[in-house]
Write an enzyme that holds these catalytic residues in place. Sequence first.
Site, short mmCIF file in Angstrom:
data_model
loop_
_atom_site.label_atom_id
_atom_site.label_comp_id
_atom_site.label_asym_id
_atom_site.label_seq_id
_atom_site.Cartn_x
_atom_site.Cartn_y
_atom_site.Cartn_z
N GLU A 214 0.88 -1.35 -0.24
CA GLU A 214 0.03 0.13 0.01
C GLU A 214 0.96 1.33 0.00
O GLU A 214 0.39 2.19 0.57
CB GLU A 214 -0.71 -0.05 1.19
CG GLU A 214 -1.84 -1.30 1.12
CD GLU A 214 -3.06 -1.02 0.41
OE1 GLU A 214 -3.44 -2.21 -0.15
OE2 GLU A 214 -3.75 0.05 0.18
C1 LIG Z 1 2.91 -9.97 0.73
C2 LIG Z 1 2.79 -8.99 -0.32
C3 LIG Z 1 1.38 -8.54 -0.87
C4 LIG Z 1 1.42 -7.62 -1.49
N1 LIG Z 1 0.10 -7.54 -2.25
C5 LIG Z 1 -0.29 -6.40 -3.31
C6 LIG Z 1 -1.56 -6.23 -3.81
O1 LIG Z 1 -2.50 -7.06 -3.39
N2 LIG Z 1 -1.83 -5.26 -4.75
C7 LIG Z 1 -0.55 -4.52 -5.21
O2 LIG Z 1 -0.92 -3.69 -6.02
N3 LIG Z 1 0.58 -4.84 -4.64
C8 LIG Z 1 0.90 -5.56 -3.65
N4 LIG Z 1 2.31 -5.88 -3.24
C9 LIG Z 1 3.18 -5.01 -3.85
C10 LIG Z 1 3.76 -3.95 -2.91
O3 LIG Z 1 2.64 -2.94 -3.16
C11 LIG Z 1 5.23 -3.52 -3.55
O4 LIG Z 1 5.96 -4.51 -3.25
C12 LIG Z 1 5.36 -2.18 -2.86
O5 LIG Z 1 4.44 -1.19 -3.53
C13 LIG Z 1 7.15 -1.72 -3.37
O6 LIG Z 1 6.93 -1.86 -4.67
P1 LIG Z 1 8.25 -2.61 -5.20
O7 LIG Z 1 8.31 -4.06 -4.46
O8 LIG Z 1 8.29 -2.66 -6.58
O9 LIG Z 1 9.71 -2.03 -4.88
P2 LIG Z 1 10.21 -0.60 -5.50
O10 LIG Z 1 9.38 0.18 -6.08
O11 LIG Z 1 11.54 -1.28 -6.63
O12 LIG Z 1 11.00 0.07 -4.22
C14 LIG Z 1 12.18 -0.59 -3.74
C15 LIG Z 1 12.93 0.40 -2.66
O13 LIG Z 1 12.64 1.76 -3.45
C16 LIG Z 1 12.28 2.85 -2.62
N5 LIG Z 1 11.82 3.82 -3.59
C17 LIG Z 1 11.06 3.41 -4.82
N6 LIG Z 1 10.72 4.59 -5.52
C18 LIG Z 1 11.32 5.74 -4.73
C19 LIG Z 1 11.32 7.18 -4.40
N7 LIG Z 1 10.54 7.78 -5.78
N8 LIG Z 1 11.68 7.71 -3.84
C20 LIG Z 1 12.23 7.11 -2.86
N9 LIG Z 1 12.55 5.82 -2.66
C21 LIG Z 1 11.81 5.02 -3.59
C22 LIG Z 1 11.20 1.83 -1.96
O14 LIG Z 1 10.65 2.71 -0.85
C23 LIG Z 1 11.90 0.60 -1.49
O15 LIG Z 1 12.55 1.00 -0.26
C24 LIG Z 1 2.46 -6.81 -2.27
C25 LIG Z 1 3.55 -7.02 -1.75
C26 LIG Z 1 4.00 -7.95 -0.85
C27 LIG Z 1 5.53 -8.17 -0.39
#
Ligand SMILES: Cc1cc2nc3c(=O)[nH]c(=O)nc-3n(C[C@H](O)[C@H](O)[C@H](O)COP(=O)(O)OP(=O)(O)OC[C@H]3O[C@@H](n4cnc5c(N)ncnc54)[C@H](O)[C@@H]3O)c2cc1C
Length: 234
Positions: A214
């Site tokens: 989220e």
């Molecule tokens: C168990 C689980 C259930 C989930 N369920 C859902 C779901 O139902 N629906 C859904 O849509 N998603 C779901 N997710 C996905 C989740 O929302 C994403 O994993 C999360 O938003 C982070 O995206 P990412 O993993 O691509 O990380 P990334 O976007 O690659 O981020 C990696 C790191 O970089 C940082 N970062 C990225 N962009 C920036 C920025 N602009 N400025 C500063 N820091 C930044 C992040 O804070 C993080 O620390 C789920 C994830 C998990 C683990």
Amino acid sequence: MLSGTKIFITNGTWADIALVFARTGGEGHRGITAFLVPTDSPGFTARPIHGKLGLRGQATAELVIDGVRVPDSARLHSVGKGFGVAMAALAKGRMSVAAGCVGLARACVEAAVEYSTQREQFGKPIAGHQLVQELLADIALDVDAARLLVWRVADLIDRGREFAVESSKAKLFASEAAVRSADRALQVFGGYGFIDEFPVGKYLRDAKVMTLYEGTSQIQKLLIGRALTGVSAF
Ligand SMILES: Cc1cc2nc3c(=O)[nH]c(=O)nc-3n(C[C@H](O)[C@H](O)[C@H](O)COP(=O)(O)OP(=O)(O)OC[C@H]3O[C@@H](n4cnc5c(N)ncnc54)[C@H](O)[C@@H]3O)c2cc1C
């Protein structure tokens, strides 16, 4: 025609309907449209994701959407309004996550208080050691602060007021507080916190994901910072 992949979708292997956001034209957020897609549609696959640190009782899936065709009646809201649908869902979703974090942190304080009043070391219950009481007090403070932030969001929603930024604040604080609380509770349990006999290790594993989904903690800070300054740091 919807193409591409989405990963990490909660309840993805259980759901009958998936809310899918697809680019239907244009650049940026104005080109995104929301659809309600039956998960038994040809070309729609949900694969379970295993090996999670926590939330092992909840199904997380990778959804693969390969050439799925949907009728216009599957569209949610107008063409190009999908980003607004997503943001509205996230604003309330963040409050729900924050409320769950309050519950998790509360479970931590309850488990830690019960254990610390029963376990004896150096001739008295460990609750009688000042540094253990500090851990308990810190958890209790986080529970109350997180709960009040959640109640503020709920009150704004009840009164039909803007609540998105307050929801980000509640989610940011409560999720980080849940991780802190589970870590402190585990410390109160000592070595017993590290084994499955007591639930605090599970609480710590489950809490961490709250800072990720989220919108990560970093994303919440960007939203709060943008609201404060009017400057987007995305
Ligand atoms: C168990 C689980 C259930 C989930 N369920 C859902 C779901 O139902 N629906 C859904 O849509 N998603 C779901 N997710 C996905 C989740 O929302 C994403 O994993 C999360 O938003 C982070 O995206 P990412 O993993 O691509 O990380 P990334 O976007 O690659 O981020 C990696 C790191 O970089 C940082 N970062 C990225 N962009 C920036 C920025 N602009 N400025 C500063 N820091 C930044 C992040 O804070 C993080 O620390 C789920 C994830 C998990 C683990």
